[in-house]
Design an enzyme around this catalytic site. Structure first.
Site, short mmCIF file in Angstrom:
data_model
loop_
_atom_site.label_atom_id
_atom_site.label_comp_id
_atom_site.label_asym_id
_atom_site.label_seq_id
_atom_site.Cartn_x
_atom_site.Cartn_y
_atom_site.Cartn_z
N TRP A 285 0.84 -1.26 -0.02
CA TRP A 285 0.08 0.05 0.06
C TRP A 285 0.92 1.37 0.10
O TRP A 285 0.45 2.25 0.39
CB TRP A 285 -0.99 0.01 1.29
CG TRP A 285 -2.18 -1.07 1.24
CD1 TRP A 285 -3.35 -0.87 0.59
CD2 TRP A 285 -1.97 -2.29 1.33
NE1 TRP A 285 -3.98 -1.84 0.81
CE2 TRP A 285 -3.36 -2.95 1.05
CE3 TRP A 285 -0.74 -3.08 1.81
CZ2 TRP A 285 -3.82 -4.35 1.33
CZ3 TRP A 285 -1.21 -4.74 2.26
CH2 TRP A 285 -2.62 -4.91 1.97
N CYS A 321 -6.37 -5.18 -1.54
CA CYS A 321 -7.64 -6.06 -1.24
C CYS A 321 -8.45 -6.65 -2.28
O CYS A 321 -8.96 -7.69 -2.19
CB CYS A 321 -8.76 -5.39 -0.09
SG CYS A 321 -9.49 -3.82 -0.95
N HIS A 380 -13.66 -1.88 1.25
CA HIS A 380 -12.87 -3.13 1.60
C HIS A 380 -13.37 -4.31 0.76
O HIS A 380 -14.50 -4.54 1.09
CB HIS A 380 -12.44 -3.44 3.03
CG HIS A 380 -11.56 -4.61 3.32
ND1 HIS A 380 -10.33 -4.80 2.59
CD2 HIS A 380 -11.60 -5.61 3.95
CE1 HIS A 380 -9.76 -5.90 3.05
NE2 HIS A 380 -10.56 -6.53 3.84
N ASP A 403 -11.58 -13.54 4.36
CA ASP A 403 -10.72 -12.38 3.98
C ASP A 403 -9.23 -12.86 4.09
O ASP A 403 -8.72 -13.16 4.72
CB ASP A 403 -11.04 -11.47 4.84
CG ASP A 403 -10.35 -10.08 4.51
OD1 ASP A 403 -9.87 -10.10 3.31
OD2 ASP A 403 -10.78 -9.18 4.90
N TYR A 566 -7.61 5.07 0.71
CA TYR A 566 -8.85 4.40 0.90
C TYR A 566 -8.89 3.50 1.99
O TYR A 566 -9.94 3.04 2.69
CB TYR A 566 -9.02 3.57 -0.43
CG TYR A 566 -8.50 2.28 -0.81
CD1 TYR A 566 -8.85 1.09 -0.08
CD2 TYR A 566 -7.08 2.07 -1.16
CE1 TYR A 566 -8.52 -0.05 -0.06
CE2 TYR A 566 -6.51 0.88 -1.31
CZ TYR A 566 -7.25 -0.16 -0.72
OH TYR A 566 -6.59 -1.56 -1.00
#
Length: 632
Positions: A285, A321, A380, A403, A566
């Site tokens: 990220w 993600c 997400h 996840d 984000y």
């Protein structure tokens, strides 16, 4: 020879070599033995031909009966790809016709490095007269000369993976045993068409969507501006099944545990990220992807899984993600587990298992940055997968949240789920796996804490609708967006929703959060003109503060607008302002009750290249008498 020199001997033998017969004047010695004729011998029987297998045909062609009936005809190649709990056929060429009275034959299926019968990794399939459900058996359904066709039953709890098949033959009385190895492998998958399989999904349209559809839509953006990205899951393309099976082999799960989709989903969640087990994708990220591929550049799982497999398990750079979710969806569908990508807008990241999203402020109402570890992502993406949950109380089967994005560890590994969506909705966070984390993502309250002079913290305000908005997935049979928020949480402001939140909080690290009711007599509402901010355009925010009590209130309104990623990580503050407001007592619909303040915020265009997205956040804080109101 003189007769007197030979002593006469009595003998019944036909051999008369030593007998002398005297003939007058002509003595003769007979030295040739005489033999009588023997009876004729019976004819010899032909030697018995031992039964053995000359060849095995797995009938595995892509368009053949096996692959069609098992819904595996879309997989690339001519391997025998089957779904468990369903009969299939194979054909044997024997050395001679099979005789059930004198011959014995059975099949062996083996998977894993050390096949063991008791662990279900070595399966002995007997030949029977009639097939019964829920057991490994084989029956002869056709015999022409030396060719035999078998129908083989498998159990709905068979281990998923790659099997080696062999055929063993011998005499019914024992004796020599011959074993013939089939040339091809057998691949066994989960079966959502089988009622006794725990991944059974009783809807043709949903099976077509969540198992057989190899393309889909993944949603992103903000709740005001929901975008859609087309994604190629490609679970049937060349090399993908092999890559998914390789992933299972590389994981921590033993072959004996691969019969249970709960185990398989949990390990897939860990293996899609490379955080601690050399899984498929490295998360990044930072904005710097110079030594890999930017997460935004991917639009398919195929290249990622192929690259990982061909590099013998070297993680692929990079993912975020939606990439983790897309690859997870591919692997689950490929293995036969119904799955879908799910996007949650305003998604909380709870770091301390408090089941709340916490914001800490000092005595002057300034954020305490080193304590503010919780964050709210503007979106997400994770996955839902479908299965029964016999390990949980009744009513918790169906959709399960899983996840693969590495956020927090679960039992020491970066993974999450499967967590029952029904349990999340009810706030039953004591049910495994990782239900508290997913509950906080979709339904935690945002709690503001102010530091007192003695160093303790007091709760000063809570926002009950801060997270879990417009939970979205692709609709069945179309490219439309389906809103599934109601599956994850009760309606906002409903009694059921409050019960769910307070039930969950009792199992968190701050169980007394809701023990004392707080008076909320000052209401703050933040609105934005139009659909929200756009690149290069001004953003117009309105902050309305209203006194709901019967007494006047004086408040200090702190407003702060920040640019953030984000994921909820702040990039920098754009505007910060403090305004003192005096509010009259509420007198019904009178216009003088409450006061409105507007702020105009502008951004230059273009934005810095390091920013992946921009969210302008102005959040309200309504307090009791004597406290300040902070928006920030």
């Amino acid at each position: 020879m003189c007769p007197c020199c030979c002593e006469p001997q009595a003998s019944n033998s036909y051999d008369i070599t030593n007998k002398v017969e005297v003939v007058p004047f002509t003595p003769v010695v007979i030295t040739t033995p005489l033999s009588l004729p023997l009876p004729p011998s019976p004819p010899l029987a032909p030697p018995e031909v031992k039964l053995c297998v000359r060849a095995v045909d797995l009938l595995s062609s892509q368009s053949g009966q096996n692959r069609t009936e098992h819904h595996t005809d879309a997989y690339h190649g001519d391997e025998l790809v089957l779904r468990r709990g369903q009969a299939f056929q194979i054909q044997l060429e024997l050395s001679r016709p099979y005789n059930q009275d004198t011959d014995s034959m059975h099949l062996d299926l083996k998977t894993g490095p050390l096949p063991i019968v008791s662990k279900g990794t070595h399966i002995i399939v007997p030949l029977v007269d009639d097939l019964e459900d829920d057991r490994w058996e084989a029956k002869i359904v056709e015999q022409i000369g030396n060719t035999v066709k078998l129908s083989v039953n498998s159990t709905p709890k068979a281990v998923v993976g790659v099997y080696a098949l062999s055929v063993t033959t011998c005499s019914a009385k024992g004796g020599d045993v011959t074993v013939h190895e089939a040339g091809k492998k057998v691949v066994m998958l989960f079966n959502p068409w089988c009622e006794d399989d725990s991944v059974f999904l009783d809807d043709d349209d949903e099976r077509n969507e969540y198992v057989l559809n190899d393309t889909g839509r993944i949603y992103y953006g903000t709740e005001k501006q929901i975008g859609a990205r087309t994604w190629n899951f490609g679970q049937f393309q060349e090399g993908i099944l092999e890559a998914c099976l390789f992933l299972l082999e590389k994981s921590e799960i033993a072959p004996a545990g691969r019969w249970d989709p709960i185990n398989v989903v949990r390990v897939i969640s860990a293996m899609i990220n490379a955080q601690d087990d050399y899984g498929v994708l490295i998360g990044n990220w930072s904005g710097d992807y110079s030594d890999g591929t930017s997460p935004a550049a991917w639009s398919s799982s195929v290249d990622i899984l192929k690259q990982y497999h061909e590099a013998d398990g070297t993680p692929v750079a990079y993912g975020q993600c939606w990439v983790f979710s897309g690859v997870t969806n591919t692997v689950l569908r490929c293995l036969g587990i119904p799955a879908r990508s799910v996007t949650n807008f305003q998604s909380a990241h709870d770091t301390d298992v408090s089941l709340t999203t916490d914001v800490y402020l000092d005595e002057e109402m300034e954020p305490i940055n080193h304590l503010n570890k919780d964050s709210v992502w503007n979106f997400h993406v994770w996955n839902d997968c479908w299965m029964a949950r016999p390990d949980l109380p009744p009513g918790h089967g169906g959709w399960q949240a899983v996840d693969s994005t590495p956020q927090e560890t679960s039992q020491g590994t970066f993974r999450c789920g499967p967590a029952s969506v029904n349990a999340i909705r009810a706030g039953q966070v004591f049910l495994k796996y990782d239900t508290p984390f997913v509950f906080a993502e979709v339904n935690s309250d945002k709690i503001y804490w102010q530091r007192n002079l003695d160093g303790t913290f007091a709760q000063i305000y809570s926002e009950k609708k801060a997270v879990g908005h417009f939970i979205s997935t692709k609709a069945v049979g179309s490219d439309e967006r389906a809103d599934i928020t109601k599956l994850y949480k009760h309606s906002e402001d409903s009694e059921e929703e409050r019960i769910s939140v307070e039930t969950a909080s009792r199992y968190g690290s701050k169980p007394d959060t809701y023990s004392v009711a707080l008076a909320e007599d000052v209401k703050v509402e933040v609105t934005m003109d139009g659909e929200g901010p756009h690149m290069g355009a001004d953003a117009h925010l309105s902050i309305k503060v209203k006194n709901l009590s019967s007494s006047p209130r004086s408040t200090a309104l702190h407003s702060q607008a920040s640019v953030m990623y984000y994921t909820g990580v702040l990039k920098g503050t754009v505007k910060k302002e403090t305004l003192t407001i005096h509010l009259l007592a509420d007198e019904g619909e009178h216009a003088q009750v409450g006061k409105e303040m507007s702020a105009k915020i502008s951004f230059t265009n273009p934005l810095p290249r390091t920013l992946q997205g921009v969210v302008i956040r102005v959040e309200g804080l309504g307090l009791q008498k004597g406290h300040k109101v902070v928006v920030g």
